[in-house]
Design an enzyme around this catalytic site. Structure first.
Site, PDB file in Angstrom:
ATOM      1  N   ASN A 210      26.579  15.677 -12.900  1.00 59.07           N
ATOM      2  CA  ASN A 210      26.321  17.124 -12.840  1.00 59.07           C
ATOM      3  C   ASN A 210      27.513  17.839 -12.210  1.00 59.07           C
ATOM      4  OD1 ASN A 210      25.921  17.258  -9.849  1.00 59.07           O
ATOM      5  ND2 ASN A 210      24.270  15.841 -10.370  1.00 59.07           N
ATOM      6  N   ASP A 279      18.400  12.832 -11.162  1.00 59.18           N
ATOM      7  CA  ASP A 279      16.983  12.474 -11.130  1.00 59.18           C
ATOM      8  C   ASP A 279      16.705  11.202 -11.932  1.00 59.18           C
ATOM      9  OD1 ASP A 279      16.256  14.627  -9.527  1.00 59.18           O
ATOM     10  OD2 ASP A 279      16.165  15.980 -11.253  1.00 59.18           O
TER      11      ASP A 279
END
Ligand code: C5P
Length: 405
Positions: A210, A279
């Site tokens: 990310n 996640d």
């Protein structure tokens, strides 16, 4: 409590609408244990009354260089000697210009010349005045002489315009004052932080990740270290220098990050989860580079452990602070995470649009805890981190009164 116990702050207030914030600043400084004396310029008295600042500081407010009564009690030279820090807040464009030029035409600028204490200024002015080459040059001159320039922040201005020129909030200034005057105030406190993104391998050359830059986590680690805390920073892959006094542990994946964090838990008073932990991770990592043999390809993902929630679930658990990076409804989502992960505090920020905090040097935060909220406005991450650390330590001290310094 008492991060500033025994310290003396001479607060210079110059003329500007932000002068009203001097009242709250005095309360915070005194609440932290500092002795505060106030010197106002004549223009400052147009914005806030000396009586208000006198009542809050508990000391006579000085306004004039030519005041026989005051000069007999504590002359301007003694006042200049008395201070550990001269903080000018707000510092108007005019005040900065006079300080840069060495002009001593009122009590405040005379003290600024006469003091050998640390000097800091918190500029507050219209954004065009802040950007003007004259002000830029004056600030460069002051900075080259060791004057600390705290702020300004960017945002809405009293004049109705938007831009850089807002005085830092009193809480942010308190954080700066503590970092300046009490660099060792938190010796003995052990802080573990996570920062940056994680990389979840797909094959030997590809990964999921990310946009986290790690800047906020690194700035927080630096702010804790400035206060003398023992700081361990578990970092995903980032392009940042390790802050002075910080022990850094580099990891790549969420699983590695969790292992590295848990290895520190035997001794951890305070944990800050600042990392943007992925996640999910690919269920299987291909042993060789995946070839483009098919038109479509699916990658099965499995959940990563929630490092922060797992730390907070330990018994005993350290004081736990999380971040909630959201693209919408930051407060609502952050409050949900505060409760679900059983955190002591959470800092919410937006990571999309104009105000977005990812990959930027600036950020704004909404800090939440059970029954409380504090907004920390847009400022550079170093200053924001100091303000957040001051907030965290205030709550930490309330929970652990025996460990006060
Ligand atoms: O649930 P969400 O990812 O938004 O929560 C953010 C907070 O939880 C951050 O403080 C982050 O560092 C932490 N976190 C974690 N491990 C995960 C996911 C999030 O420590 N796997």
């Amino acid at each position: 409590m008492g991060a500033l116990a025994g310290k003396k702050v001479l607060l210079g207030v110059s003329g500007g609408i932000a002068a009203y914030k001097a009242a709250q600043l005095i309360r915070l400084l005194r609440g932290a244990g500092a002795g505060v004396r106030v010197v106002m310029t004549p223009a400052a008295a147009e914005f806030i009354t000396p009586m208000t600042l006198q009542a809050l500081s508990g000391e006579a407010v000085r306004q004039s260089l030519f005041d026989p009564a005051h000069e007999a009690a504590m002359g301007h030279i003694e006042l200049a000697r008395w201070a550990d820090l001269l903080l000018v807040a707000p510092a108007s464009a005019d005040l900065l210009a006079r300080m840069a030029a060495g002009i001593a035409d009122d009590l405040l600028t005379t003290i600024a010349l006469a003091t050998s204490a640390a000097v800091a200024v918190a500029p507050a002015m219209n954004h065009l005045m802040w950007r003007h080459p004259a002000t830029r040059a004056n600030c460069a001159t002051l900075a080259s002489r060791g004057v600390r320039i705290w702020g300004p922040a960017e945002g809405d201005q009293a004049c109705g315009e938007t831009g850089p020129g807002r005085m830092l909030e009193p809480e942010q200034l308190l954080g700066q004052v503590v970092a300046t005057l009490k660099p060792g105030a938190r010796r003995g406190l052990r802080v573990v932080l996570t920062a940056g993104p994680t990389r979840e391998a797909i094959d030997p050359v590809r990964f999921l990740s990310n946009r986290s830059s790690g800047k906020m986590g690194f700035a927080l680690a630096a702010a804790f270290a400035e206060l003398g805390a023992e700081v361990v920073l578990v970092s995903g892959p980032v392009m940042l220098e390790t802050p002075p006094g910080v022990q850094r542990v580099d990891v790549e994946s969420a699983l590695q990050m969790e292992r590295a964090v848990m290895a520190q838990m035997a001794r951890c008073d305070l944990f800050v989860g600042c990392a943007a932990v992925a996640d999910y991770r690919p269920a299987d990592v291909a042993a060789q580079k995946i070839k483009k043999l098919t038109a479509e390809r699916e990658i099965a993902l499995v959940r990563n452990p929630d490092i922060l929630a797992n730390v907070a679930a330990r018994s005993p658990a350290p004081f736990c602070v999380g971040f909630a990076a959201e693209t919408e409804r930051p407060v609502e989502y952050a409050l949900g995470k505060l409760e679900a992960k059983r955190l002591d505090m959470i800092a919410a920020n937006l990571v999309a649009g104009e105000q977005g905090g990812f990959e930027r040097d600036e950020n704004a935060l909404i800090v939440l805890w059970e029954g409380g909220r504090k907004d920390l406005p847009m400022s550079d991450k170093t200053q924001l981190a100091r303000a957040l650390v001051a907030e965290i330590l205030q709550r930490y001290d309330q929970k652990h009164p025996a460990q006060d310094t």
